[in-house]
Design an enzyme around this catalytic site. Structure first.
Site, mmCIF file in Angstrom:
data_model
loop_
_atom_site.group_PDB
_atom_site.id
_atom_site.type_symbol
_atom_site.label_atom_id
_atom_site.label_comp_id
_atom_site.label_asym_id
_atom_site.label_seq_id
_atom_site.Cartn_x
_atom_site.Cartn_y
_atom_site.Cartn_z
ATOM 1 N N GLY A 70 0.814 8.322 -4.689
ATOM 2 C CA GLY A 70 1.881 7.909 -4.040
ATOM 3 C C GLY A 70 3.942 7.766 -5.206
ATOM 4 N N GLY A 118 -2.906 6.815 -3.399
ATOM 5 C CA GLY A 118 -2.751 7.398 -2.022
ATOM 6 C C GLY A 118 -3.754 8.565 -2.098
ATOM 7 C CD GLU A 141 -4.473 1.418 -7.249
ATOM 8 O OE1 GLU A 141 -4.143 2.857 -5.713
ATOM 9 O OE2 GLU A 141 -5.074 1.440 -7.207
ATOM 10 C CG ASP A 149 -2.095 0.898 -1.449
ATOM 11 O OD1 ASP A 149 -2.585 1.273 -2.190
ATOM 12 O OD2 ASP A 149 -1.068 1.315 -0.569
#
Length: 352
Positions: A70, A118, A141, A149
């Site tokens: 992202g 992502g 992350e 995630d």
């Protein structure tokens, strides 16, 4: 192909029997924006009802990245504004991942170049996952005060041995052989044959995909996991970060020393949250359960200092010297269940 390459951040269209989704921000390593997520979701909806489309090819423009994740500059900006737009982006992104994971037609992800965060979420849940010599895969992350995630705690918790826990808690980058070894990709295609392979995919229909892949797939050179699988298994089988750190301190291999130093450089809060999400992910009945839990944890990061500090150190100032709060695992203490609890007033993602 719809649009031209200087305007649209995602290029779509039908080529042969394939519906194309090409992420088209090569200068930004194809990092995802809200617009990109919306275009991709719309294309999948359109392709699902088009009988001319046999399968989907998901790829990145340029020669550097499939997708680096992202757009974290955008997310940090919107998080500081408390506008709700960061949360809305994650809701839409997770819905897109759910759509890809449950799609009615085969989806072939060409995981060439950098795949992070992502980007891994877009690729690792689909039916056919292709890596190349250029693949550089990471879930980094914990190094920016965030958490793996995009359904990662579902996939990584089920990875071969404890390779998923290694990837999640170190944030280290691995290559094609390791991604296949972990069970996060299926086949390796030599990078110089990727264009030829892509053309064969476009000419095939769904019933021919397996034979096309078999024609081009080759075993990659051995990677990190094949060499250190036993050591990773012995250390990362523990459920808590503190136990993993303790196990690493008692091992003399240089690999163990490097791994320990890497983990201790990551956000203590992120490590604790990630470890708990992986523990819960191992017995989660569905991908959706993990996505929703990750969403709660992601939203909680917007009110925690480590996310902003981690992005500052890695992306904005690039000094690679984050000042975590708390600074150490000892200061962080135990996992706080509040860190993965729903945020009052923030709606959950809706999967359909």
């Amino acid at each position: 192909m719809q649009g031209n390459e200087t305007e649209r951040p995602v290029l779509t269209g039908v080529e042969g029997r394939a519906g194309i989704i090409r992420l088209n921000r090569p200068r930004a390593l194809n990092a995802l924006t809200p617009e990109m997520v919306r275009i991709a979701q719309g294309a999948l909806t359109e392709y699902a009802r088009d009988p001319a489309v046999s399968h989907i090819v998901l790829e990145g423009a340029g020669d550097r990245a499939f997708c680096a994740g992202g757009d974290i500059r955008y997310l940090v900006e919107k998080g500081k504004e408390q506008s709700g737009e960061a949360e809305a982006f994650w809701r839409d992104e997770y819905r897109l991942i759910h759509t890809l994971a449950n799609y009615s037609k085969p989806v072939i992800a060409l995981m060439d170049g950098i795949i992070m965060g992502g980007g891994a979420g877009l690729a690792m849940h689909v039916s056919h996952r292709i890596v190349t010599d250029n693949t550089r895969f990471a879930m980094p992350e914990v190094g920016i005060g965030f958490l793996p995630d995009v359904g990662a705690t579902y996939r990584l918790a089920r990875a071969q041995g404890e390779t998923g826990r290694y990837l999640a808690l170190t944030g280290e980058t691995v290559g094609a052989a390791d991604v296949i070894h972990a069970g996060l990709a299926d086949h390796h295609i030599r990078a110089e044959r990727l264009g030829e392979f892509r053309n064969a995919l476009l000419a095939a229909d769904a019933s021919q995909l397996e034979s096309v892949i078999e024609q081009y797939a080759e075993k990659p050179e051995p990677g990190l996991f094949e060499t250190y699988e036993a050591q990773i298994e012995a250390v990362f089988r523990h459920d808590t970060v503190n136990d993993i750190v303790e196990a690493l301190t008692h091992r003399s291999l240089e690999f163990s020393k490097r791994t320990l130093a890497t983990i201790l450089s990551r956000s203590p809060r992120s490590l604790l949250v990630t470890s708990e999400l992986l523990r819960l992910g191992r017995t989660a009945p569905t991908l959706e359960d993990c996505l929703t839990r990750e969403y709660h944890a992601a939203c909680r990061c917007l009110s925690a200092p480590d996310y902003y500090e981690g992005v500052r150190a890695a992306v904005i100032d690039k000094d690679r010297n984050p000042k975590w709060s708390p600074a150490t695992l000892a200061e962080a203490g135990a996992f706080d269940p509040e860190d993965i609890a729903p945020v009052p007033g923030v709606p959950d993602p809706v999967y359909s």
